[in-house]
Design a protein around this motif. Structure first.
Motif, PDB file in Angstrom:
ATOM      1  N   ALA A 146      -3.943  -3.304  -4.391  1.00  0.00           N
ATOM      2  CA  ALA A 146      -3.108  -2.112  -4.558  1.00  0.00           C
ATOM      3  C   ALA A 146      -2.975  -1.742  -6.035  1.00  0.00           C
ATOM      4  O   ALA A 146      -2.996  -0.554  -6.393  1.00  0.00           O
ATOM      5  CB  ALA A 146      -1.733  -2.350  -3.948  1.00  0.00           C
ATOM      6  N   LEU A 147      -2.854  -2.751  -6.891  1.00  0.00           N
ATOM      7  CA  LEU A 147      -2.780  -2.468  -8.333  1.00  0.00           C
ATOM      8  C   LEU A 147      -4.112  -1.934  -8.854  1.00  0.00           C
ATOM      9  O   LEU A 147      -4.136  -1.040  -9.704  1.00  0.00           O
ATOM     10  CB  LEU A 147      -2.379  -3.724  -9.096  1.00  0.00           C
ATOM     11  N   ARG A 148      -5.208  -2.487  -8.359  1.00  0.00           N
ATOM     12  CA  ARG A 148      -6.525  -1.976  -8.771  1.00  0.00           C
ATOM     13  C   ARG A 148      -6.673  -0.503  -8.394  1.00  0.00           C
ATOM     14  O   ARG A 148      -7.154   0.314  -9.190  1.00  0.00           O
ATOM     15  CB  ARG A 148      -7.630  -2.814  -8.128  1.00  0.00           C
ATOM     16  N   GLN A 149      -6.266  -0.174  -7.180  1.00  0.00           N
ATOM     17  CA  GLN A 149      -6.340   1.209  -6.730  1.00  0.00           C
ATOM     18  C   GLN A 149      -5.431   2.107  -7.548  1.00  0.00           C
ATOM     19  O   GLN A 149      -5.807   3.228  -7.929  1.00  0.00           O
ATOM     20  CB  GLN A 149      -5.979   1.291  -5.245  1.00  0.00           C
ATOM     21  N   THR A 150      -4.232   1.612  -7.850  1.00  0.00           N
ATOM     22  CA  THR A 150      -3.281   2.396  -8.639  1.00  0.00           C
ATOM     23  C   THR A 150      -3.824   2.690 -10.030  1.00  0.00           C
ATOM     24  O   THR A 150      -3.646   3.793 -10.561  1.00  0.00           O
ATOM     25  CB  THR A 150      -1.932   1.661  -8.738  1.00  0.00           C
ATOM     26  N   ALA A 151      -4.490   1.710 -10.622  1.00  0.00           N
ATOM     27  CA  ALA A 151      -5.095   1.915 -11.937  1.00  0.00           C
ATOM     28  C   ALA A 151      -6.136   3.033 -11.893  1.00  0.00           C
ATOM     29  O   ALA A 151      -6.182   3.907 -12.772  1.00  0.00           O
ATOM     30  CB  ALA A 151      -5.729   0.618 -12.431  1.00  0.00           C
ATOM     31  N   LYS A 152      -6.961   3.040 -10.857  1.00  0.00           N
ATOM     32  CA  LYS A 152      -7.983   4.084 -10.718  1.00  0.00           C
ATOM     33  C   LYS A 152      -7.347   5.448 -10.473  1.00  0.00           C
ATOM     34  O   LYS A 152      -7.767   6.464 -11.034  1.00  0.00           O
ATOM     35  CB  LYS A 152      -8.923   3.733  -9.569  1.00  0.00           C
ATOM     36  N   GLU A 153      -6.312   5.469  -9.631  1.00  0.00           N
ATOM     37  CA  GLU A 153      -5.679   6.740  -9.259  1.00  0.00           C
ATOM     38  C   GLU A 153      -4.905   7.363 -10.406  1.00  0.00           C
ATOM     39  O   GLU A 153      -4.726   8.592 -10.450  1.00  0.00           O
ATOM     40  CB  GLU A 153      -4.765   6.517  -8.062  1.00  0.00           C
ATOM     41  N   THR A 154      -4.419   6.539 -11.324  1.00  0.00           N
ATOM     42  CA  THR A 154      -3.617   7.051 -12.443  1.00  0.00           C
ATOM     43  C   THR A 154      -4.378   7.076 -13.767  1.00  0.00           C
ATOM     44  O   THR A 154      -3.878   7.622 -14.751  1.00  0.00           O
ATOM     45  CB  THR A 154      -2.350   6.193 -12.627  1.00  0.00           C
ATOM     46  N   GLY A 155      -5.548   6.458 -13.790  1.00  0.00           N
ATOM     47  CA  GLY A 155      -6.349   6.444 -15.009  1.00  0.00           C
ATOM     48  C   GLY A 155      -5.837   5.517 -16.088  1.00  0.00           C
ATOM     49  O   GLY A 155      -6.120   5.727 -17.275  1.00  0.00           O
ATOM     50  N   VAL A 156      -5.110   4.475 -15.704  1.00  0.00           N
ATOM     51  CA  VAL A 156      -4.612   3.529 -16.707  1.00  0.00           C
ATOM     52  C   VAL A 156      -5.484   2.275 -16.714  1.00  0.00           C
ATOM     53  O   VAL A 156      -6.211   1.992 -15.750  1.00  0.00           O
ATOM     54  CB  VAL A 156      -3.138   3.141 -16.462  1.00  0.00           C
ATOM     55  N   ALA A 157      -5.414   1.532 -17.794  1.00  0.00           N
ATOM     56  CA  ALA A 157      -6.216   0.313 -17.928  1.00  0.00           C
ATOM     57  C   ALA A 157      -5.709  -0.768 -16.986  1.00  0.00           C
ATOM     58  O   ALA A 157      -4.507  -0.845 -16.681  1.00  0.00           O
ATOM     59  CB  ALA A 157      -6.171  -0.182 -19.365  1.00  0.00           C
ATOM     60  N   LEU A 158      -6.622  -1.618 -16.533  1.00  0.00           N
ATOM     61  CA  LEU A 158      -6.292  -2.725 -15.648  1.00  0.00           C
ATOM     62  C   LEU A 158      -6.846  -4.018 -16.219  1.00  0.00           C
ATOM     63  O   LEU A 158      -8.024  -4.088 -16.586  1.00  0.00           O
ATOM     64  CB  LEU A 158      -6.878  -2.506 -14.256  1.00  0.00           C
ATOM     65  N   ASN A 164       0.788  -1.230   0.000  1.00  0.00           N
ATOM     66  CA  ASN A 164       0.000   0.000   0.000  1.00  0.00           C
ATOM     67  C   ASN A 164       0.821   1.281   0.000  1.00  0.00           C
ATOM     68  O   ASN A 164       0.254   2.375  -0.031  1.00  0.00           O
ATOM     69  CB  ASN A 164      -0.947  -0.003   1.206  1.00  0.00           C
ATOM     70  N   THR A 165       2.151   1.132   0.039  1.00  0.00           N
ATOM     71  CA  THR A 165       2.986   2.339   0.037  1.00  0.00           C
ATOM     72  C   THR A 165       4.051   2.256  -1.055  1.00  0.00           C
ATOM     73  O   THR A 165       3.852   2.743  -2.165  1.00  0.00           O
ATOM     74  CB  THR A 165       3.647   2.536   1.423  1.00  0.00           C
ATOM     75  N   THR A 166       5.182   1.622  -0.761  1.00  0.00           N
ATOM     76  CA  THR A 166       6.311   1.639  -1.696  1.00  0.00           C
ATOM     77  C   THR A 166       6.019   0.896  -2.998  1.00  0.00           C
ATOM     78  O   THR A 166       6.534   1.263  -4.058  1.00  0.00           O
ATOM     79  CB  THR A 166       7.563   1.047  -1.027  1.00  0.00           C
ATOM     80  N   PHE A 167       5.205  -0.162  -2.931  1.00  0.00           N
ATOM     81  CA  PHE A 167       4.840  -0.898  -4.149  1.00  0.00           C
ATOM     82  C   PHE A 167       4.042   0.008  -5.079  1.00  0.00           C
ATOM     83  O   PHE A 167       4.354   0.139  -6.274  1.00  0.00           O
ATOM     84  CB  PHE A 167       4.039  -2.150  -3.782  1.00  0.00           C
ATOM     85  N   LYS A 168       3.014   0.649  -4.533  1.00  0.00           N
ATOM     86  CA  LYS A 168       2.203   1.561  -5.342  1.00  0.00           C
ATOM     87  C   LYS A 168       3.041   2.723  -5.870  1.00  0.00           C
ATOM     88  O   LYS A 168       2.895   3.124  -7.031  1.00  0.00           O
ATOM     89  CB  LYS A 168       1.024   2.083  -4.524  1.00  0.00           C
ATOM     90  N   ASP A 169       3.912   3.247  -5.023  1.00  0.00           N
ATOM     91  CA  ASP A 169       4.739   4.381  -5.452  1.00  0.00           C
ATOM     92  C   ASP A 169       5.631   4.004  -6.629  1.00  0.00           C
ATOM     93  O   ASP A 169       5.788   4.776  -7.583  1.00  0.00           O
ATOM     94  CB  ASP A 169       5.615   4.862  -4.290  1.00  0.00           C
ATOM     95  N   LYS A 170       6.236   2.806  -6.563  1.00  0.00           N
ATOM     96  CA  LYS A 170       7.125   2.375  -7.632  1.00  0.00           C
ATOM     97  C   LYS A 170       6.355   2.157  -8.937  1.00  0.00           C
ATOM     98  O   LYS A 170       6.822   2.533 -10.025  1.00  0.00           O
ATOM     99  CB  LYS A 170       7.864   1.101  -7.226  1.00  0.00           C
ATOM    100  N   VAL A 171       5.178   1.552  -8.838  1.00  0.00           N
ATOM    101  CA  VAL A 171       4.353   1.355 -10.037  1.00  0.00           C
ATOM    102  C   VAL A 171       4.000   2.707 -10.651  1.00  0.00           C
ATOM    103  O   VAL A 171       4.044   2.879 -11.887  1.00  0.00           O
ATOM    104  CB  VAL A 171       3.074   0.559  -9.702  1.00  0.00           C
ATOM    105  N   LYS A 172       3.667   3.671  -9.812  1.00  0.00           N
ATOM    106  CA  LYS A 172       3.319   5.002 -10.328  1.00  0.00           C
ATOM    107  C   LYS A 172       4.515   5.667 -11.002  1.00  0.00           C
ATOM    108  O   LYS A 172       4.351   6.403 -11.986  1.00  0.00           O
ATOM    109  CB  LYS A 172       2.787   5.874  -9.186  1.00  0.00           C
TER     110      LYS A 172
END
Length: 442
Positions: free
Chosen positions: A325-337, A277-285
């Motif tokens: 976390a990936l699902r949330q990251t997709a929503k937060e960045t507007g990319v396809a999942l 929920n923190t560093t993983f999401k940050d790195k993906v972003k």
């Protein structure tokens, strides 16, 4: 990849490419037409010629006439491999198959068992031309034509076919008959780069397989190439630290895609661990932002479940918060999942506790060479499971009406994880490459 190819690749990188990047090969003992190179059973690969059958290949030539490339062919009773030295990039490969006095059935895989043509059959006396687009790379990272760095490969990767400047084609099936091959560069095709772990990469030997190496067979030739840069045991941090991501950046062009699928190894303690929920999401972003900056289209893919059932026959989540976390990251960045995590759950539960083993590497002892103990792997797929998962990736692209859908062949059927193809009906002629050693990661 043979160890010698590493040296060859280094020299090529520093001195500049001098090898030919377009070829026409006539397979058989008859006279090759103008513009074609003759390939006979005695044509063994060497650095001097830059093309030929891999050493140890056992094939035979059949000649009916001496008129054109369809008058003769080469065939074999076991899988056989043909290699061509080429600069890295995308290539259209046209293969002429069949027999003017017989039938044929051919499956073609590229590099390390990357599925390109599937059980192509010709009826008596008929010839067919089949084309696919393949991605070829080496381990050097170039900037403005000069070598700037190199991917840090693992020792076992040096034995594989997919990190050298040699395109290797595997011909397989019950009656493969190869009349001719034509190889031409394709500089316009969109490239889909895959970044991931052992559930994504090109697994080099039977019985292991991953969805990434099955995906090319669904794609429209000439328009798109699948570049599978995933590797067993990788995490987001390791993938970046080993320069694999830098290699993708060096190869990509605007309009290309970057698929990101990690989790299985990121969740483990150690120097490459990232918190979901923190560093993983940050790195993906970070990756997403860099991809967009370069004009690429990032796509997130949630990781497949491990096969672990509860008492009621439902799959348990062993991947903690990472898929969410990936699902949330997709929503937060507007990319396809592409939610392969959800698809794999439905798939396993549809097959059931016992039959779901048939999608993974579960085999009795001595099924494969140097395998004294039973294989009971609940993470890694066999070809059946990998093929189904690739189908679900493709189906999700179509269902979401993503721009990528235009690159999927129209004839590809619907893949429904709730109603999977029965394992017993899946056809897969096994490769000559066998490797019962469990891939890195779990």
């Amino acid at each position: 990849m043979k160890p010698f190819y590493i040296i060859a690749a280094l020299l090529t990188g520093f001195l500049g490419y001098s090898q030919i990047d377009s070829y026409k090969f006539d397979f058989g003992s008859g006279r090759a037409p103008k513009g074609y190179l003759n390939v006979t059973p005695q044509t063994i690969y060497s650095e001097q010629t830059g093309y030929g059958f891999e050493p140890g290949t056992m094939v035979e030539a059949v000649t009916h006439e001496d008129k054109n490339v369809t008058s003769d062919f080469i065939t074999g009773k076991q899988p056989f491999y043909f290699s061509v030295r080429l600069p890295e990039g995308n290539y259209d490969v046209k293969i002429i198959l069949g027999d003017i006095r017989g039938t044929s059935a051919t499956t073609v895989r590229a590099e390390s068992r990357r599925l390109m043509l599937e059980n192509v059959k010709t009826t008596w006396g008929n010839i067919t031309e089949q084309t696919f687009t393949v991605h070829l790379r080496d381990s050097l990272i170039r900037e403005k034509g000069k070598v700037a760095d190199q991917v840090r490969l693992k020792k076992n990767e040096n034995r594989n076919f997919h990190w050298d400047n040699v395109l290797t084609l595997e011909f397989n099936d019950s009656l493969p008959k190869i009349c001719a091959i034509e190889i031409t560069p394709n500089k316009k095709a969109t490239t889909i780069f895959l970044a991931g772990d052992s559930t994504v990469c090109d697994q080099p030997g039977e019985p292991y397989a991953s969805w990434g190496q099955m995906f090319p067979v669904f794609l429209v030739p000439g328009k798109v190439a699948l570049a599978n840069y995933a590797e067993s045991g990788e995490t987001l941090k390791a993938f970046e630290n080993e320069k694999r991501l830098a290699k993708i950046w060096s190869m990509a062009k605007p309009g290309d895609y970057l698929f990101i699928e990690f989790t299985h190894n990121d969740q483990k303690d150690g120097p490459n661990h990232l918190d979901a929920n923190t560093t993983f999401k940050d790195k993906v972003k970070e990756w997403i932002a860099e991809a967009k900056k370069r004009g690429m289209v990032p796509v997130l893919v949630t990781s497949t479940h491990r096969r672990k059932f509860d008492a009621e026959g439902h799959i348990e989540n062993t991947l903690l918060d990472y898929p969410e976390a990936l699902r949330q990251t997709a929503k937060e960045t507007g990319v396809a999942l592409i939610d392969l995590n959800a698809f794999s759950k439905t798939f396993y539960e549809a097959l059931g506790v016992e039959d779901s083993k048939k999608s993974l590497v579960h085999y009795p002892a001595n099924t494969y060479p140097n395998q004294p103990k039973a294989l009971e792997d609940n993470t890694h797929f066999n070809p059946y499971g990998a093929y189904q998962l690739a189908g679900y990736v493709m189906e999700n692209i179509r269902a979401q009406k993503l721009p990528l859908a235009k690159f999927i062949k129209k004839e590809v059927p619907v893949f429904n994880p709730a109603k999977p193809t029965p394992p017993a009906t899946f056809y897969w002629p096994q490769s000559g490459a066998k490797n019962s050693r469990k891939p890195d990661g779990n």
